[in-house]
Structures are given as structure tokens and as C-alpha cells.
Design an enzyme around this catalytic site. Structure first.
Site, short mmCIF file in Angstrom:
data_model
loop_
_atom_site.label_atom_id
_atom_site.label_comp_id
_atom_site.label_asym_id
_atom_site.label_seq_id
_atom_site.Cartn_x
_atom_site.Cartn_y
_atom_site.Cartn_z
N HIS A 238 -37.88 21.56 -14.40
CA HIS A 238 -38.30 21.98 -13.39
C HIS A 238 -39.23 23.27 -13.06
O HIS A 238 -40.61 23.04 -12.68
CB HIS A 238 -37.14 21.60 -12.04
CG HIS A 238 -36.64 20.02 -11.87
ND1 HIS A 238 -34.87 19.52 -10.85
CD2 HIS A 238 -36.42 19.11 -12.51
CE1 HIS A 238 -35.38 18.12 -11.14
NE2 HIS A 238 -36.25 17.87 -12.17
N GLU B 183 -30.84 23.84 -6.05
CA GLU B 183 -32.00 23.42 -7.51
C GLU B 183 -33.22 23.57 -7.35
O GLU B 183 -33.82 23.36 -6.84
CB GLU B 183 -31.41 21.50 -7.97
CG GLU B 183 -32.18 21.58 -8.79
CD GLU B 183 -31.69 20.29 -9.70
OE1 GLU B 183 -31.19 19.48 -9.34
OE2 GLU B 183 -32.72 19.74 -10.43
N GLU C 67 -29.88 15.66 -18.44
CA GLU C 67 -30.23 15.07 -17.87
C GLU C 67 -31.14 14.25 -18.06
O GLU C 67 -32.71 14.27 -17.71
CB GLU C 67 -31.30 15.77 -16.18
CG GLU C 67 -29.21 16.31 -15.74
CD GLU C 67 -30.16 16.78 -14.46
OE1 GLU C 67 -30.86 17.48 -14.44
OE2 GLU C 67 -29.49 16.64 -13.20
N HIS D 97 -30.70 18.96 -4.21
CA HIS D 97 -32.64 19.09 -3.77
C HIS D 97 -32.64 19.66 -2.57
O HIS D 97 -32.50 19.58 -0.98
CB HIS D 97 -33.05 18.55 -4.48
CG HIS D 97 -33.28 17.34 -5.19
ND1 HIS D 97 -32.90 16.06 -5.99
CD2 HIS D 97 -32.12 18.02 -6.22
CE1 HIS D 97 -33.14 16.17 -7.44
NE2 HIS D 97 -32.27 16.94 -7.78
N HIS E 247 -38.00 14.38 -17.26
CA HIS E 247 -37.34 14.21 -17.98
C HIS E 247 -37.86 14.35 -19.24
O HIS E 247 -37.88 12.93 -19.47
CB HIS E 247 -36.15 14.18 -17.95
CG HIS E 247 -35.37 15.08 -16.78
ND1 HIS E 247 -34.56 15.30 -16.27
CD2 HIS E 247 -36.44 15.62 -15.34
CE1 HIS E 247 -34.24 15.89 -15.23
NE2 HIS E 247 -35.37 15.76 -14.60
N HIS F 180 -29.52 22.80 -15.52
CA HIS F 180 -30.12 21.39 -16.01
C HIS F 180 -30.69 21.64 -17.36
O HIS F 180 -31.79 22.37 -16.59
CB HIS F 180 -30.70 21.12 -15.17
CG HIS F 180 -29.73 20.41 -14.03
ND1 HIS F 180 -30.34 19.73 -12.54
CD2 HIS F 180 -28.51 20.14 -13.82
CE1 HIS F 180 -29.09 19.16 -11.82
NE2 HIS F 180 -28.36 19.28 -12.73
N ASP G 33 -42.42 16.59 -13.43
CA ASP G 33 -40.64 15.84 -13.03
C ASP G 33 -40.48 15.00 -14.20
O ASP G 33 -40.18 14.73 -13.26
CB ASP G 33 -39.79 15.75 -11.45
CG ASP G 33 -39.15 15.82 -11.55
OD1 ASP G 33 -37.87 15.71 -12.45
OD2 ASP G 33 -38.37 15.60 -11.11
ZN ZN Z 1 -35.83 15.98 -12.52
FE FE Z 2 -31.61 18.68 -12.78
FE FE Z 3 -31.07 17.05 -9.09
#
Ligand code: ZN
Ligand code: FE
Ligand code: FE
Length: 278
Positions: free
Chosen positions: A179, A142, A256, A107, A226, A211, A224
């Protein structure tokens, strides 16, 4: 052939992850290099790594993705925290030389009030310190949702980091579908336009990993959170378009989503079914 896997626990070592991957019909996986909230790393076990490399070769596991601890902040205003991020990532890259040819995702960081420009300069400075020609890992920035003062919500911010890094051939981008959706990029109804914008700003040749996550929140929410595949605001049809897109279908996809192994197994089966083999 779809390259797909999920985030796996690294607590039992590399071979255990390789076996978990095969159990759920994955041919890749992601893992934390160390406790995601802490900084201690277990000593590497050469026997475990050798067994894993043989297992991966026998079972077609490729393009594994290491993920840096998410507490690190290379963009911090605090010099001590920036040095901690640098030292841990440098150590991770040394350790990843045992599994060469893969990627290491992190990140970019949060500027916490200094402004994005200052944060971007710190991140690029760190990358110039840790990227070395002798290393065999590609480091990935990312794409972020933009909660708080996260850098990497806009593709332009990642471009600015890239522009300042000398060893550009060791740097790429990992696109997180949750994201970018939360950041305001409409990959549900305007996937071609979003990828066209990514290509114009960063270059699709820099995109090394996806991702694959649905989002619990609407477009642009910057939250954020998921969601499981098909259970969020992006939806299964859009996920199928993403894995089948000509600009993306060759990339490795990492789930994820909030799941245990059996849930991941179902998602992988669902996505393999949705993948156009032709
Ligand atoms: Zn995330
Ligand atoms: Fe991710
Ligand atoms: Fe990540």
C-alpha cells in the site's frame, strides 16, 4: 528472532490456525474476525480458544493480528453504514477480549466524495465511541494505497485521525508495504527517508505491525494489487532491508501475498534466511 506469519483462514477456528502456523514455520498470523465481505460472526467456542492459547504458548505464537471485514466504511456519508462499522468493530473488540494483548487492524475507510476532512472526522468519532480503557486490544489504522477515495494514503491523514482520538494509547498503525509503495512512498530505494517521514508525522512508536507484500504495480500506482515476495516491483532485496531495518525488525510481519499455505511456507523460509540474526 523474526516474528513472521501470514493471513490464515479462520473458518475452522483458532486452534486450526495455530496448527497451520506451526506447519508453515510461522510464529504469528493474521485472520479475519468474520467473513470479510459479510457481517455475521460465528459464536466463539471457549474450548477452541483455551486449546489455542495453550498451543500458542507451547509453540511460541505471539502477536496475532485480527483484521476487520474490509467492507466496513467508518468514513461513509451514510449514517447507517457508519453505525454498522461501529457496531461490528465494537463487537469484534468484545470478542477479542478472549485473546487479550493483541492487535485489531482496520481500513480507515473511503470518503466517497465528502472530502478527506469529513471522512477523518467520522473515523475519529467512531474510534472515540468504541475504544474503552477496559479493553486489552490495540486498534491499528492500516496505511492505504489510495485507490478511489481511500483515507490513509498519506501518513498525515492517519496523524489527523490520531490527533482526534482520546484514548491514543489504544491506537496504532499497521504499515502495508504494498500500500505505501502504491501510495508513492519509495520503500525500495529510500526506506530510511520514508521511515524518517513516518517518525516525524506519526511517530515510529505508533507502528505496531507490518503487512509484508510486494506490489504488482510501480511506485505511486494507487492500485493495491499484492504480489508474492520478490515477484513484484519492490523486490526481494528491498524486502530483506525492511525486515532487517533497526526500526522495524522487532515488529511482527504478516504476509498477505497471493499464496496457499505451501507458498506461504516458502516465503517464510526465504525471509527467515534473509533475516540477520545478530
Ligand atoms: Zn491491499
Ligand atoms: Fe494489508
Ligand atoms: Fe487490510
Amino acid at each position: 528472532m523474526l516474528t513472521i506469519g501470514c493471513h490464515l483462514s479462520s473458518s475452522k477456528g483458532y486452534l486450526a490456525m495455530g496448527k497451520d502456523a506451526v506447519d508453515i514455520d510461522a510464529n504469528t498470523f493474521q485472520f479475519f474476525t468474520r467473513n470479510p465481505r459479510g457481517t455475521k460472526a460465528k459464536a466463539l467456542d471457549p474450548t477452541d480458544i483455551a486449546s489455542f492459547l495453550a498451543w500458542a504458548n507451547d509453540h511460541g505464537i505471539k502477536k496475532i493480528l485480527a483484521h476487520a471485514p474490509y467492507i466496513l466504511n467508518a468514513a461513509s456519508a451514510d449514517q447507517h453504514l457508519r453505525e454498522l462499522a461501529r457496531d461490528i468493530m465494537a463487537d469484534d473488540l468484545t470478542r477479542l477480549e478472549h485473546t487479550p494483548g493483541n492487535c485489531y487492524n482496520f481500513h480507515p475507510g473511503s470518503h466517497v466524495g465528502q472530502g478527506a476532512e469529513a471522512g477523518i472526522a467520522h473515523i475519529a468519532h467512531m474510534l472515540n465511541q468504541i475504544l474503552q480503557p477496559k479493553l486489552h486490544t490495540t486498534v491499528l489504522l492500516e496505511t492505504m494505497a489510495g485507490k478511489g477515495s481511500e483515507i490513509g494514503r498519506e501518513f498525515e491523514e492517519l496523524r489527523e485521525i490520531l490527533d482526534r482520538v482520546e484514548l491514543k494509547d489504544r491506537l496504532g498503525v499497521c504499515l502495508d508495504t504494498c500500500h505505501v509503495w502504491d501510495a508513492g512512498y519509495d520503500i525500495k530505494d529510500r526506506l530510511d527517508q520514508v521511515l524518517g517521514h513516518f517518525d516525524a508525522v506519526i511517530g515510529l512508536d505508533r507502528l505496531k505491525a507490518i503487512h509484508l507484500n510486494d506490489s504488482q504495480n510501480p511506485l505511486g500506482a494507487r492500485k493495491d494489487r499484492h504480489a508474492r515476495i520478490g515477484e513484484g516491483c519492490i523486490g526481494l532485496e528491498a524486502m530483506a532491508r525492511i525486515i532487517n531495518h533497526p526500526a522495524l525488525k522487532h515488529l511482527p510481519f504478516y504476509l498477505e501475498t497471493p499464496n496457499e499455505l505451501d507458498g506461504y511456507k516458502k516465503e517464510i523460509a526465504l525471509l527467515r534466511q534473509a533475516f540477520d540474526q545478530s
